[in-house]
Scaffold this motif. Structure first.
Motif, mmCIF file in Angstrom:
data_model
loop_
_atom_site.group_PDB
_atom_site.id
_atom_site.type_symbol
_atom_site.label_atom_id
_atom_site.label_comp_id
_atom_site.label_asym_id
_atom_site.label_seq_id
_atom_site.Cartn_x
_atom_site.Cartn_y
_atom_site.Cartn_z
ATOM 1 N N ASP A 185 -43.002 10.233 -15.145
ATOM 2 C CA ASP A 185 -44.014 11.286 -15.210
ATOM 3 C C ASP A 185 -43.995 12.149 -13.949
ATOM 4 O O ASP A 185 -44.076 13.381 -14.016
ATOM 5 C CB ASP A 185 -45.400 10.654 -15.388
ATOM 6 C CG ASP A 185 -46.505 11.694 -15.356
ATOM 7 O OD1 ASP A 185 -46.647 12.447 -16.328
ATOM 8 O OD2 ASP A 185 -47.225 11.764 -14.327
ATOM 9 N N ARG B 299 -42.927 16.207 -13.758
ATOM 10 C CA ARG B 299 -43.761 17.260 -13.171
ATOM 11 C C ARG B 299 -42.962 18.067 -12.147
ATOM 12 O O ARG B 299 -43.090 19.300 -12.074
ATOM 13 C CB ARG B 299 -45.013 16.650 -12.531
ATOM 14 C CG ARG B 299 -45.984 16.060 -13.546
ATOM 15 C CD ARG B 299 -47.193 15.400 -12.890
ATOM 16 N NE ARG B 299 -47.940 14.596 -13.846
ATOM 17 C CZ ARG B 299 -48.893 15.071 -14.643
ATOM 18 N NH1 ARG B 299 -49.235 16.336 -14.569
ATOM 19 N NH2 ARG B 299 -49.505 14.268 -15.494
ATOM 20 N N ARG C 137 -40.675 20.478 -14.004
ATOM 21 C CA ARG C 137 -41.357 21.662 -14.542
ATOM 22 C C ARG C 137 -41.526 22.736 -13.481
ATOM 23 O O ARG C 137 -41.535 23.930 -13.796
ATOM 24 C CB ARG C 137 -42.728 21.282 -15.101
ATOM 25 C CG ARG C 137 -42.687 20.444 -16.371
ATOM 26 C CD ARG C 137 -44.070 20.389 -17.009
ATOM 27 N NE ARG C 137 -44.133 19.390 -18.074
ATOM 28 C CZ ARG C 137 -44.673 18.196 -17.944
ATOM 29 N NH1 ARG C 137 -45.216 17.827 -16.785
ATOM 30 N NH2 ARG C 137 -44.696 17.346 -18.949
ATOM 31 N N LEU D 136 -49.350 20.124 -14.339
ATOM 32 C CA LEU D 136 -48.143 19.749 -15.068
ATOM 33 C C LEU D 136 -46.894 19.885 -14.205
ATOM 34 O O LEU D 136 -45.845 19.327 -14.523
ATOM 35 C CB LEU D 136 -48.007 20.605 -16.333
ATOM 36 C CG LEU D 136 -48.967 20.256 -17.474
ATOM 37 C CD1 LEU D 136 -48.888 21.299 -18.580
ATOM 38 C CD2 LEU D 136 -48.658 18.870 -18.026
ATOM 39 N N GLN D 137 -47.013 20.628 -13.097
ATOM 40 C CA GLN D 137 -45.912 20.773 -12.154
ATOM 41 C C GLN D 137 -46.088 19.882 -10.925
ATOM 42 O O GLN D 137 -45.308 19.967 -9.976
ATOM 43 C CB GLN D 137 -45.800 22.233 -11.693
ATOM 44 C CG GLN D 137 -45.482 23.202 -12.819
ATOM 45 C CD GLN D 137 -45.487 24.643 -12.354
ATOM 46 O OE1 GLN D 137 -45.738 24.950 -11.186
ATOM 47 N NE2 GLN D 137 -45.208 25.555 -13.264
ATOM 48 N N GLY D 138 -47.117 19.048 -10.929
ATOM 49 C CA GLY D 138 -47.357 18.184 -9.780
ATOM 50 C C GLY D 138 -47.872 18.930 -8.567
ATOM 51 O O GLY D 138 -47.822 18.410 -7.447
#
Length: 485
Positions: free
Chosen positions: A51, A55, A58, A438-440
């Motif tokens: 996960d 991220r 992305r 969602l991109q961390g």
């Protein structure tokens, strides 16, 4: 839906969507068989690492956020996962816009395909052979086993080992540089181990391919074409760097394929439509070159193949604003298959480009009557509403879509646009915050939600919701940081 054909863009991680992760139907019944890596890295920890790296991807790679293509590769992946053994994690399949031929898999069931694969795989079975190979890497926990091997040779921390191993598979030279304590002997050991993994992934991938109803001969055929095409190349594609193809491996895959029942697999219209869409919109060629390619292919195409080629031409015409030409090609295709989502999506693009919003909504509502929960159709409908300026309706629909598909970047981007256009600043900030998460990019996400909380009425339900989300993001940020130690 054309709005999001532009890809988003810290770390490239392991070599070789917007849909919910795919699970094998027998997942809950699988026993914990254990591996050499079981004591080093649990499946739960693999999912956490996966996960985290997803991220990062992305935010750093040109992931293709195309609803129709995402649905196609997720469906293809699901059909293979359903027939794979030892599945212990969810699976997620996604595309990266890159003409280089490559695919890679990493912790937590993530499988990435470069769009360049569609330019070289000549059938769905050939593409499926690559996906099945990647699934086998994950079900056999090759990364975890490789990490244990490296742990015996270097004092690096777990996080450093995971990072360097993933880099090594994605880009061997970068990976070797990342592992600073590596010796020449351990490098050679790692190479040999990877070659062993490759053969094992071929063997297990062939079994999955056969069980799923694909042509097992597609694997050695694809391997042979790749090896022949780049045998004397000074710079082979990434696929051959990360998936070495010595003659012994090709011979072994051909021999094993012959041991399975031989079957004739019919042409897959969906694969060829997906391929045409990639060539039209994600191959990085101009419209004249794309039309020329489609025309040359049409001269020798069967009637079934001609449909996908005309579809591809229509997309090029839409993107170059030649709407009459696009309509003449698309209309008969849609009339023959009114529920085909490739055609529905293209008709939506054509109608929106010409501001024919009511026609697009009528068509999508008709399709949704029989497929009410389909993400492609729901996103297309909300996209039309946004472009038509019907923001209140779009927001209601997008709130439901993003709740159902929280990892769908298209939904959050559209929701942000709708809120901005309607002048609802706190909603736009919250939607953008989810994209950051969602991109961390935790700090930006938390900052956005903090601003949103300050804009709404004190003590309101919106403020309570935003504050609760801030708490959740802080927990996720702390977990993310812990993985890097």
């Amino acid at each position: 839906m054309q709005l999001f054909k532009k890809a988003t863009t810290s770390l490239l991680i392991a070599s070789l969507t917007f849909t919910s992760p795919v699970m094998a139907t027998s997942y809950s019944d699988l026993p914990e068989i254990g591996t050499a890596a079981a004591g080093t890295l649990t499946v739960e920890k693999e999912i956490e690492y996966g996960d985290a790296y997803m991220r990062m991807l992305r935010g750093s790679q040109p992931i293709v956020n195309d609803p129709v293509l995402s649905e196609y590769i997720s469906s293809l992946g699901a059909s293979l996962v359903a027939n794979a053994n030892d599945v212990k994690t969810p699976f997620e399949f996604f595309l990266i816009r890159n003409r280089d031929i490559n695919a890679f898999a990493f912790f937590g069931g993530h499988v990435a395909l470069h769009t360049g694969l569609f330019l070289h795989a000549q059938s769905e079975s050939e593409l499926a052979s690559v996906v099945a190979h990647e699934i086998a890497h994950l079900t056999q926990r090759h990364l975890a086993r490789a990490m244990e091997e490296r742990a015996k040779q270097t004092p690096l921390t777990m996080a450093a080992l995971v990072g360097s191993l993933m880099l090594a598979i994605a880009a061997p030279q970068a990976g070797i540089a990342a592992a600073q304590a590596t010796t020449a002997a351990s490098i050679q050991s790692q190479i040999n181990y990877t070659r062993s993994n490759e053969k094992e992934a071929d063997r297990i991938g062939l079994e999955t391919l056969s069980r799923s109803g694909f042509d097992v001969n597609a694997m050695p055929i694809f391997f042979t074409r790749m090896a022949d095409q780049y045998r004397f190349a000074s710079k082979p594609p990434q696929f051959l760097l990360t998936h070495p193809l010595p003659d012994s491996r090709i011979t072994d895959s051909r021999s094993r394929a012959q041991q399975y029942p031989q079957r004739t697999v019919p042409l897959s219209p969906e694969y060829h439509l997906a391929r045409a869409r990639v060539i039209a919109r994600f191959a990085g060629i101009d419209s004249a070159a794309a039309i020329d390619w489609f025309d040359r292919q049409l001269k020798k195409a069967s009637p079934a193949r001609a449909q996908s080629l005309n579809y591809g031409k229509a997309l090029v015409y839409i993107d170059s604003r030649q709407f009459d030409k696009a309509g003449k090609l698309l209309a008969p295709l849609y009339k023959a298959q009114p529920n085909n989502r490739f055609y529905l999506d293209a008709m939506t693009d054509l109608d929106v480009a010409q501001k024919h919003y009511d026609a697009a909504l009528k068509r999508l509502d008709k399709a949704l009557a029989s497929q009410p929960n389909n993400a492609v159709l729901l996103l297309n409908r909300d996209y039309v509403l946004v472009k038509a300026g019907r923001y209140d309706e779009a927001i209601k629909g997008l709130v439901r879509v993003t709740h159902r598909f929280p990892a769908n970047t298209n939904g959050w981007s559209l929701l942000q646009e709708a809120y901005d256009s309607e002048g609802i600043r706190h909603g736009a900030l919250a939607a953008q915050a989810e994209l950051y998460a969602l991109q961390g990019r935790w700090h930006k996400a938390i900052n956005n939600y903090t601003q949103a909380s300050q804009l709404v009425e004190l003590g309101s339900l919106d403020q309570a919701r935003y504050d609760a989300r801030i708490d959740q993001l802080r927990v996720q940020e702390a977990r993310f940081a812990e993985l890097q130690r």
